[in-house]
Write a protein that holds these residues in place. Structure first.
Motif, mmCIF file in Angstrom:
data_model
loop_
_atom_site.group_PDB
_atom_site.id
_atom_site.type_symbol
_atom_site.label_atom_id
_atom_site.label_comp_id
_atom_site.label_asym_id
_atom_site.label_seq_id
_atom_site.Cartn_x
_atom_site.Cartn_y
_atom_site.Cartn_z
ATOM 1 N N ILE A 67 0.848 -1.190 0.000
ATOM 2 C CA ILE A 67 0.000 0.000 0.000
ATOM 3 C C ILE A 67 0.884 1.240 0.000
ATOM 4 O O ILE A 67 1.667 1.448 0.932
ATOM 5 C CB ILE A 67 -0.932 0.028 1.237
ATOM 6 C CG1 ILE A 67 -1.712 -1.291 1.345
ATOM 7 C CG2 ILE A 67 -1.884 1.220 1.166
ATOM 8 C CD1 ILE A 67 -2.434 -1.473 2.677
ATOM 9 N N GLU A 68 0.778 2.031 -1.051
ATOM 10 C CA GLU A 68 1.509 3.293 -1.127
ATOM 11 C C GLU A 68 0.647 4.390 -0.510
ATOM 12 O O GLU A 68 -0.543 4.484 -0.784
ATOM 13 C CB GLU A 68 1.832 3.644 -2.583
ATOM 14 C CG GLU A 68 2.702 2.609 -3.267
ATOM 15 C CD GLU A 68 3.030 3.000 -4.699
ATOM 16 O OE1 GLU A 68 2.802 4.166 -5.076
ATOM 17 O OE2 GLU A 68 3.516 2.128 -5.440
ATOM 18 N N VAL A 69 1.264 5.210 0.335
ATOM 19 C CA VAL A 69 0.532 6.257 1.061
ATOM 20 C C VAL A 69 1.150 7.616 0.754
ATOM 21 O O VAL A 69 2.373 7.789 0.881
ATOM 22 C CB VAL A 69 0.568 5.991 2.583
ATOM 23 C CG1 VAL A 69 -0.099 7.140 3.343
ATOM 24 C CG2 VAL A 69 -0.101 4.664 2.921
ATOM 25 N N ASP A 70 0.318 8.563 0.351
ATOM 26 C CA ASP A 70 0.722 9.961 0.219
ATOM 27 C C ASP A 70 0.228 10.702 1.454
ATOM 28 O O ASP A 70 -0.954 10.611 1.814
ATOM 29 C CB ASP A 70 0.101 10.603 -1.030
ATOM 30 C CG ASP A 70 0.558 9.924 -2.314
ATOM 31 O OD1 ASP A 70 1.609 9.271 -2.289
ATOM 32 O OD2 ASP A 70 -0.152 10.046 -3.335
ATOM 33 N N CYS A 71 1.130 11.425 2.105
ATOM 34 C CA CYS A 71 0.778 12.138 3.331
ATOM 35 C C CYS A 71 0.605 13.627 3.071
ATOM 36 O O CYS A 71 1.272 14.199 2.204
ATOM 37 C CB CYS A 71 1.839 11.934 4.403
ATOM 38 S SG CYS A 71 2.026 10.208 4.923
ATOM 39 N N VAL A 72 -0.281 14.233 3.824
ATOM 40 C CA VAL A 72 -0.432 15.686 3.814
ATOM 41 C C VAL A 72 0.877 16.294 4.304
ATOM 42 O O VAL A 72 1.504 15.764 5.239
ATOM 43 C CB VAL A 72 -1.611 16.102 4.720
ATOM 44 C CG1 VAL A 72 -1.701 17.616 4.843
ATOM 45 C CG2 VAL A 72 -2.913 15.509 4.198
ATOM 46 N N THR A 95 9.941 6.331 2.090
ATOM 47 C CA THR A 95 10.713 6.155 0.863
ATOM 48 C C THR A 95 10.800 7.446 0.062
ATOM 49 O O THR A 95 10.056 8.404 0.295
ATOM 50 C CB THR A 95 10.075 5.079 -0.035
ATOM 51 O OG1 THR A 95 8.809 5.553 -0.521
ATOM 52 C CG2 THR A 95 9.871 3.779 0.720
ATOM 53 N N THR A 96 11.694 7.437 -0.898
ATOM 54 C CA THR A 96 11.773 8.507 -1.883
ATOM 55 C C THR A 96 10.777 8.201 -3.002
ATOM 56 O O THR A 96 10.149 7.140 -3.036
ATOM 57 C CB THR A 96 13.181 8.601 -2.483
ATOM 58 O OG1 THR A 96 13.456 7.386 -3.206
ATOM 59 C CG2 THR A 96 14.236 8.790 -1.415
ATOM 60 N N GLY A 97 10.651 9.152 -3.937
ATOM 61 C CA GLY A 97 9.861 8.881 -5.135
ATOM 62 C C GLY A 97 8.402 9.261 -4.998
ATOM 63 O O GLY A 97 8.041 10.191 -4.266
ATOM 64 N N ALA A 98 7.550 8.516 -5.678
ATOM 65 C CA ALA A 98 6.151 8.907 -5.875
ATOM 66 C C ALA A 98 5.237 8.497 -4.742
ATOM 67 O O ALA A 98 4.023 8.449 -4.910
ATOM 68 C CB ALA A 98 5.641 8.307 -7.188
ATOM 69 N N ARG A 99 5.787 8.169 -3.587
ATOM 70 C CA ARG A 99 4.978 7.865 -2.415
ATOM 71 C C ARG A 99 5.783 8.255 -1.177
ATOM 72 O O ARG A 99 7.011 8.275 -1.201
ATOM 73 C CB ARG A 99 4.587 6.377 -2.360
ATOM 74 C CG ARG A 99 5.644 5.385 -1.949
ATOM 75 C CD ARG A 99 6.672 5.089 -2.962
ATOM 76 N NE ARG A 99 6.107 4.572 -4.203
ATOM 77 C CZ ARG A 99 6.729 4.653 -5.353
ATOM 78 N NH1 ARG A 99 7.936 5.233 -5.437
ATOM 79 N NH2 ARG A 99 6.188 4.174 -6.441
#
Length: 358
Positions: A67-72, A95-99
């Motif tokens: 599960i990739e999570v984007d945080c506020v 992690t680095t990158g798109a998540r």
């Protein structure tokens, strides 16, 4: 920093996590007291630790999800702190990158996964978005990884005969209960396990021998990544032709650097996590993959900045062990919460009335 004896000790415990100190010492050419004292120093400093969990392959049908999570902005550590004690989460990585975060979860069913993503993650302050992929096959994982510091003849001192469970065997609840007790301290004595489980010492010893011989228990002896000699962790997502996937994953799983290799349900059908000696090795490793597997297209990559939770163990930014999150309940389906019941009631209420009989 670790010295060579520390590395040898960790390797020995990777091969034989419950071997007595006399046998461990014999494999290292030291006495039992020295081996035990060294291990106590490593664990007290958080530089090494032992853990175990039931082998998912023998529990039944399980769902492994990434599960990739984007945080506020400004909420990443708040979100991480809230998730650390969630039993279904095996790993939490910044992690680095798109998540921002990569979560590895183990779930009893797709319904439990949907409930976790939709209601637990969906209702947590600080999460902006999530993306979920399922592992359609897990080809190798970290419990099989070794430092490989011991010569073959030394490993032979530690090796035990291993039987196998019959095809189709599944762990029973009493087996799971015993393994979960063991996961709190892999080296606790048979007498202590018997006292806590209510079983006789003979029964505990016989059952542990059977489970261990059948590889029903996945043991992990880990060193803090910053002192392991493999301080860089990278995850690569790729696209491989369906006809070539089995061959590619088999070869990837056997590579020295590979910690995890899985095929996925999403547009990137292959994921591999590797440990490397330095940041400079990332590009050379990827170049080597391109040469060895020209049909494999690497589509995305991420570096791990901080493994906050690793196989149920909470770690600091240097990878040192802080505490253990109990596995109890990881594979238990949870009762529907208030938010889920309200949603189901709304869905039922919006359903069209059945047509009257003709």
């Amino acid at each position: 920093m670790l010295d060579e004896l520390d590395y040898l000790l960790i390797t020995a415990l990777q091969h034989a996590p419950r071997a007595d100190w006399r046998r461990i010492g014999a494999a290292l050419d030291v006495d039992a007291t020295t081996a035990a004292r060294r291990w106590a120093r490593l664990t007290e400093s958080g530089l090494a630790w032992l853990g175990c969990h039931p082998n998912p392959a023998l529990i039944g049908e399980l769902i492994v999800a990434f599960i990739e999570v984007d945080c506020v902005p400004g909420k990443l550590h708040h979100v991480s702190e809230q998730l650390l004690d969630d039993a279904p989460l095996f790993n939490i990585e910044h992690t680095t990158g798109a998540r921002d975060l990569m979560l590895t979860g183990v779930f009893r069913s797709q319904a439990q996964l949907a409930r976790y993503v939709g209601f637990r993650l969906g209702g947590l302050d600080g999460i902006g978005a999530t993306r979920t992929q399922l592992a359609t096959a897990l080809h190798t994982e970290g419990s099989r990884w070794r430092l490989d510091r011991l010569a073959e003849e030394r490993r032979g001192i530690l090796r035990a005969d291993r039987a196998r469970l019959p095809e189709g065997s599944v762990l029973g609840q009493s087996d799971l209960d015993l393994i979960l007790l063991l996961s709190e301290d892999c080296r606790q004595s048979v007498a202590r396990l018997a006292e806590r489980s209510g079983l006789s010492p003979t029964t505990v010893r016989r059952r542990l021998d059977r489970l261990d011989a059948a590889r029903a228990i996945s043991y992990r002896c880990e060193a803090a990544r910053s002192v392991s000699g493999w301080p860089v962790s990278a995850t690569l997502w790729g696209v491989a032709p369906a006809a070539e996937t089995a061959r590619i994953t088999a070869q990837l799983s056997g590579m020295r650097e590979t910690r995890l290799c899985a095929t996925l349900s999403g547009p990137h059908n292959l994921m591999v996590t590797v440990w490397l000696r330095s940041l400079g090795d990332v590009q050379s490793f990827e170049a080597a993959l391109a040469q060895r597997f020209p049909e494999l297209a690497i589509a995305d990559r991420a570096m791990t900045l901080w493994v906050l939770k690793h196989a149920g163990e909470v770690l600091d930014p240097e990878g040192r062990h802080l505490r253990r999150v109990p596995f109890t309940g990881m594979w238990d389906d949870q009762e529907a919460g208030t938010a889920e019941r309200e949603l189901l009631n709304r869905i039922r209420a919006s359903a069209p009335a059945p047509a009257p009989p003709a």
